[in-house]
Enzyme design. Structure first.
Site, PDB file in Angstrom:
ATOM      1  N   ASP A 195     -65.035 -52.998  -8.676  1.00  9.04           N
ATOM      2  CA  ASP A 195     -66.132 -52.952  -7.618  1.00  9.04           C
ATOM      3  C   ASP A 195     -66.355 -51.636  -7.597  1.00  9.04           C
ATOM      4  O   ASP A 195     -65.595 -50.553  -7.807  1.00  9.04           O
ATOM      5  CB  ASP A 195     -65.821 -53.547  -6.337  1.00  9.04           C
ATOM      6  CG  ASP A 195     -67.258 -54.031  -5.478  1.00  9.04           C
ATOM      7  OD1 ASP A 195     -68.326 -53.414  -5.923  1.00  9.04           O
ATOM      8  OD2 ASP A 195     -66.860 -54.990  -4.578  1.00  9.04           O
TER       9      ASP A 195
HETATM   10  C1  BGC Z   1     -70.443 -54.786  -3.829  1.00 14.53           C
HETATM   11  C2  BGC Z   1     -70.522 -55.506  -5.145  1.00 14.53           C
HETATM   12  C3  BGC Z   1     -71.893 -54.989  -5.694  1.00 14.53           C
HETATM   13  C4  BGC Z   1     -71.724 -53.662  -6.113  1.00 14.53           C
HETATM   14  C5  BGC Z   1     -73.067 -53.102  -6.839  1.00 14.53           C
HETATM   15  C6  BGC Z   1     -70.410 -53.218  -4.082  1.00 14.53           C
HETATM   16  O1  BGC Z   1     -70.656 -52.508  -2.931  1.00 14.53           O
HETATM   17  O2  BGC Z   1     -69.443 -55.231  -3.116  1.00 14.53           O
HETATM   18  O3  BGC Z   1     -70.869 -56.932  -4.694  1.00 14.53           O
HETATM   19  O4  BGC Z   1     -72.215 -55.779  -6.858  1.00 14.53           O
HETATM   20  O5  BGC Z   1     -71.757 -52.928  -4.640  1.00 14.53           O
HETATM   21  O6  BGC Z   1     -74.046 -52.934  -6.172  1.00 14.53           O
END
Ligand code: BGC
Length: 733
Positions: free
Chosen positions: A234
């Protein structure tokens, strides 16, 4: 191109550059990330973009004429309420097409965490409290996206069920619970859809960051499940990129120079083997080689938004759940409606954060009804539409038009512009508490029926508060419901409540005041159109709850340990309720919820008959007939719960093991339903093996988890054991 050849020709610097993302996308403004290209070898960068409710990119580009709107599909909680694999797959396909047409190679969706507590700020992005329902529908979503040659990403592996301290919280959970609930959803989705990518979660799992957790990423995911797609972090997860790569991460996102350098140094010092780097780079290359960009696809930037709007409508209309109806619904098309509640005019399409979307429009409930030719009370409309939010939205439209015309709007504004619409719609200014009693009385005299919309918004990065105005109604909302109900009932007229919410709110204390309650969740851009068609009976409701609706927040078993220890700024949270989460808790311990898992009313009635259960090899085959014996056409969700015999392991009272949504059946029409359940689905994890204990199993077929219509039996004479790869093995005592 042959990957071995490419790898052989790459320097160590190039290989490492492949496994560290290049930051936010430069090619597609506001897309969440991009990989690095290696021009010398003809390896392009690929673009990754959120998210579950549709492609999330900037709708406008500074200095460019034209727009880049994407369809706002219903959130996953709505998709889950459809219990309809086909509709979810269609949504996935439409999102895949939009992604491809906008130059996106991989979509960062679907979200597959569990609804452990109603307060999780991202529940709208997740499907259910049940791993089978969640896993099956996530698989349908992934199949849809990938059918057009775009990658999907299951996220967030694993146990990311709260936003409080999401970057660091240590989730302590037993292995049995993990395997039977939280991991199980991913396992099912992977088996049934082969996602191109998986995103490891921010949180720690039993002491180790998920992104640095070798047990999770290598032992379970690679060795046991034989997953061979790509695993990314993530965004900004964990605290040690070297450990991440060693534990099994292939791609660190969004990535920066510092991480790149630290990996290079680690390699030079002998802290990471070149073999590991090769393996990781190979996975990134495999993903790139499958991508639309590599295949030379040129983004048209012209997705078919009209066709996709229809799919968004279909999914919304099937995902609404009718909780209560004392005969007021469906309403007549001649009825004049008094529309109360800010959400009737500023309908919330979805949640905030990376799961937000930027569509061309959102059809409010008021506008949806008007489009269908329904008269609404204009005095009330004037009051609500004089809210400052409407002025702000008009201002927003003006800015967008300026940009689209090529006007001189500074780049700085771009991200403000992008989030403005969602921000305004969800801002707190309301008029309910100022509504004069005279206004309500006049509406009760002149209009035929009242609709009150209660809305809530939640988003990434914070959990809902659980207080008044959030899980509980605010005093002004409660007053409005009471006053409107009293006034309308006095005139012999009825009151309908629409819940425009991202996850459950308290309902028991006020539900008796009103005549009908319809949950529309956060239904995407076609909200008002779908609402109008359900209210008018053009479509019969067929959504079912993908979660248990608690009577009170604190009856939710996980609330005992939420948000962790210490309560303020928690460092860890223990999933103490173990496997008894959701209906597994309510059913086993005989706790009465407000509405049970799988619940949802229709305008018509279904009759179940002719249950036949057979077993062939290791498949349980269930056949039955479902007949529409009511007045309206409608679809039914047939749910199969299985109750295990008493054995060595404790088990929940029953568990969902299969489901099927019928086609739309006319009055008196019948459908033969056939559901297959692999015998391995009956297994529980005993710490070492999966075991189906011998004894008599009860097959319970019904319209909800507590509305069981037919019951059959299945005997298993000897224990059946499976290892973690689901091979049958001898059972050990
Ligand atoms: C979120 C993800 C997301 C990523 C990119 C993160 O903060 O938890 O779900 O895909 O950001 O935007």
């Amino acid at each position: 191109m042959d990957i071995d050849e490419i790898l052989k020709n790459m320097t160590i610097e190039e290989k490492i550059s492949l496994i560290v993302g290049a930051g936010l996308s430069k090619r597609v403004p506001s897309a969440a990330g991009e990989t690095r290209s290696i021009d010398r070898l003809g390896i392009p960068s690929i673009v990754l973009s959120d998210g579950p409710a549709g492609v999330r990119i900037s709708p406008i580009r500074i200095g460019e004429v034209g727009t880049y709107y994407a369809t706002a599909f219903p959130n996953e909680i709505v998709l889950a309420s459809t219990w309809n694999r086909d509709i979810v797959e269609a949504v996935g396909r439409a999102i895949g097409e939009e992604a491809r047409d906008y130059g996106i190679d991989v979509i960062l969706a679907p979200g597959l965490n569990m609804h452990r507590i109603p307060l999780c700020g991202r529940n709208f992005e997740y499907f259910s409290e049940d791993p089978l329902l969640a896993g099956e529908l996530a698989a349908a979503y992934v199949r849809g996206v990938q059918s057009v040659g775009v990658g999907a990403t299951l996220k967030h592996l694993v146990a990311n069920e709260q936003e409080v301290n999401r970057f660091t919280i240590n989730v302590i959970v037993s292995e049995r619970t993990l395997r039977e609930i939280y991991l199980r959803a991913f396992e099912i989705a992977i088996e049934k859809s082969k996602p191109w990518a998986i995103m490891a979660a921010y949180n720690k799992l039993n002491g180790k960051y998920c992104t640095q957790n070798e047990w999770l990423l290598t032992k379970v995911l690679r060795e046991e499940w034989e997953y061979n797609g790509l695993v990314m972090t993530d965004w900004g997860a964990g605290d040690n990129p070297i450990e991440q790569i060693k534990a099994g991460i292939d791609l660190i996102m969004p990535g920066d120079e510092k991480i790149l350098q630290s990996l290079l140094e680690a390699y030079k010092k002998g802290l990471i083997d070149e073999k590991i780097i090769d393996e990781r780079a190979r996975r990134v290359l495999e993903l790139i080689l499958k991508s639309p960009t590599y295949k030379g696809h040129r983004p048209s930037n012209k997705p078919d938004l009209d066709v996709h709007a229809k799919i968004a409508y279909e999914a919304a209309v099937e995902g609404f759940v009718l909780l209560k109806n004392n005969g007021v619904l469906p309403i007549s098309k001649d009825a004049k409606i008094a529309l109360f509640g800010k959400g009737s005019y500023l309908t919330i399409k979805g949640g905030l954060g990376s799961g937000d979307t930027h569509p061309r429009y959102v059809v409010s409930i008021a506008n949806g009804l008007k489009e269908r030719g329904i008269r609404i009370d204009e005095d009330l409309e004037k009051i609500y539409t004089s809210l400052p939010q409407f002025w702000m939205l008009r201002f927003y439209e003006w800015i967008v038009n300026e940009v689209v015309k090529g006007g001189d709007i500074k780049p700085l504004c771009s991200s403000i512009i992008e989030h403005f619409d969602s921000f305004v719609r969800s801002s707190g200014i309301n008029v309910d508490e100022y509504l004069d009693d005279m206004v309500i009385e006049k509406a009760a005299r002149e209009d035929d029926v009242a609709i009150i919309t209660v809305s809530r918004v939640s988003g990434e990065g914070w959990d809902r508060s659980g207080g008044k105005g959030d899980f509980y109604l605010s005093d002004s909302e409660l007053n409005l419901i009471k006053k409107v109900s009293d006034a309308f009932h006095k005139h012999g007229k009825k009151v309908i409540v629409l819940l425009n919410i991202p996850s459950p709110i308290e309902i028991v204390s006020w539900r008796d005041y009103v005549d009908a309650i319809l949950v529309i969740w956060t239904p995407g851009q076609e909200a008002g159109r779908a609402v109008a068609d359900i209210l008018l009976g053009i479509v019969s409701p067929s959504g079912k709850l993908p979660l248990t609706w608690p009577k009170d927040l604190y009856e939710t078993p996980a609330m005992r340990t939420y948000p962790g220890v210490p309560k303020y700024n928690p460092q860890y949270v223990v999933y103490e309720e173990d496997i008894y989460m959701g209906y597994r808790f309510y059913d086993t311990f005989a706790v009465e919820p407000a509405y049970e898992f799988g619940y949802g009313l229709s305008y018509t009635k279904f009759e179940y008959s002719n249950l036949v259960i057979t077993r062939e090899d290791n498949i349980i085959k269930i056949r039955l007939k479902v007949k529409n014996c009511g007045q309206y056409p409608g679809k039914e969700v047939v749910q199969v719960y299985i109750r295990s015999p008493r054995g060595k392991l404790n088990k929940p009272f029953q568990e969902l093991k299969g489901f099927y949504k019928t086609r739309s059946l006319k009055s008196d029409e019948e459908e033969d339903v056939y559901i297959e359940i692999p015998i391995k689905y009956l297994a529980s994890f005993n710490g070492a093996l999966w075991i189906v204990e011998r004894g008599e199993y009860e097959i319970r077929v019904g319209s909800s988890s507590r509305d069981i219509r037919l019951v059959g039996k299945l005997s298993i004479d000897n224990d059946i054991c499976f290892n973690k790869r689901w091979n049958i093995v001898p059972c050990m005592d």
